[in-house]
Scaffold this active site. Structure first.
Site, PDB file in Angstrom:
ATOM      1  N   GLY A  10      -1.721  16.448  22.698  1.00  0.00           N
ATOM      2  CA  GLY A  10      -2.999  16.438  23.398  1.00  0.00           C
ATOM      3  C   GLY A  10      -2.923  15.545  24.622  1.00  0.00           C
ATOM      4  O   GLY A  10      -1.859  15.380  25.216  1.00  0.00           O
ATOM      5  N   CYS A  11      -4.030  14.952  24.994  1.00  0.00           N
ATOM      6  CA  CYS A  11      -4.076  14.072  26.158  1.00  0.00           C
ATOM      7  C   CYS A  11      -3.047  12.960  26.012  1.00  0.00           C
ATOM      8  O   CYS A  11      -2.990  12.271  24.998  1.00  0.00           O
ATOM      9  CB  CYS A  11      -5.476  13.475  26.310  1.00  0.00           C
ATOM     10  N   PHE A  12      -2.239  12.777  27.046  1.00  0.00           N
ATOM     11  CA  PHE A  12      -1.152  11.804  26.936  1.00  0.00           C
ATOM     12  C   PHE A  12      -1.605  10.353  26.986  1.00  0.00           C
ATOM     13  O   PHE A  12      -0.858   9.459  26.615  1.00  0.00           O
ATOM     14  CB  PHE A  12      -0.036  12.058  27.945  1.00  0.00           C
ATOM     15  N   TRP A  13      -2.823  10.078  27.404  1.00  0.00           N
ATOM     16  CA  TRP A  13      -3.281   8.690  27.504  1.00  0.00           C
ATOM     17  C   TRP A  13      -3.204   7.966  26.169  1.00  0.00           C
ATOM     18  O   TRP A  13      -2.728   6.837  26.093  1.00  0.00           O
ATOM     19  CB  TRP A  13      -4.704   8.612  28.028  1.00  0.00           C
ATOM     20  N   TYR A 153     -14.305   9.020  28.397  1.00  0.00           N
ATOM     21  CA  TYR A 153     -13.368   9.789  27.568  1.00  0.00           C
ATOM     22  C   TYR A 153     -12.587   8.845  26.660  1.00  0.00           C
ATOM     23  O   TYR A 153     -12.417   9.107  25.474  1.00  0.00           O
ATOM     24  CB  TYR A 153     -12.407  10.605  28.443  1.00  0.00           C
TER      25      TYR A 153
END
Length: 174
Positions: A10-13, A153
């Site tokens: 998913g989102c790499f953050w 987010y």
């Protein structure tokens, strides 16, 4: 001895933030992998047209932490049964994947999936593929979660995952 592993969850953050806090991880870098465009930008990847996944390259000291332990962490910080999305993040760029760099990593990844599958009601859809070129994401994505804790987010999605991982992996947290 420094080795590398590449994961997409998913989102790499959030993925990057967690791995950067693990003892034995020398560096985790957000980026893009297994697409068709050279040197893609975030904007291009977000269209879903480049074929890339948001991914994290983990450089780790194998004498401190094993690849198998990294797999455990990876599978605990995302839902491997969601095809082409994680939560509200939808698109092929948010797919779940393990991009192996050698035969041993491929075997260990497939073994871990087989071990975990009975614990999930849905089929694990994590792709296990040879790593193609990894392109580091733009500088502003590196360390994003820890540098932007007030981002909405981050507050709603990434920070809760990060804090859950901190508790679960307290013994190996930096």
């Amino acid at each position: 001895m420094t080795q590398q592993a590449i994961f997409a969850g998913g989102c790499f953050w959030c993925v990057e933030a967690v791995f950067n806090q693990i003892k034995g991880v020398e560096k985790a870098t957000s980026g893009y992998i297994n697409g068709t465009t050279e040197n893609p930008t975030y904007k291009e990847v977000c269209t879903g047209e480049t074929g890339h996944a948001e991914a994290v390259k983990v450089e780790f000291d194998a004498t401190v932490i094993s690849y198998e332990k990294l797999l455990d962490i990876f599978f605990s910080i995302h839902n491997p049964t969601q095809l082409n999305h994680q939560g509200e993040d939808v698109g092929t760029q948010y797919r779940t994947g393990i991009y192996y760099l050698n035969d041993e990593q491929e075997q260990l990844a497939n073994k871990k999936i087989a071990e975990l599958q009975p614990h999930f009601a849905e089929k694990i859809v994590t792709e296990v593929l040879p790593a193609q070129t990894f392109y580091p994401a733009e500088d502003y994505h590196q360390g994003y979660l820890l540098q932007n804790p007030q981002n909405s987010y981050c507050n709603l999605v990434a920070t809760p995952k990060f804090l859950k991982a901190k508790v679960k992996f307290e013994e190996i947290w930096k």
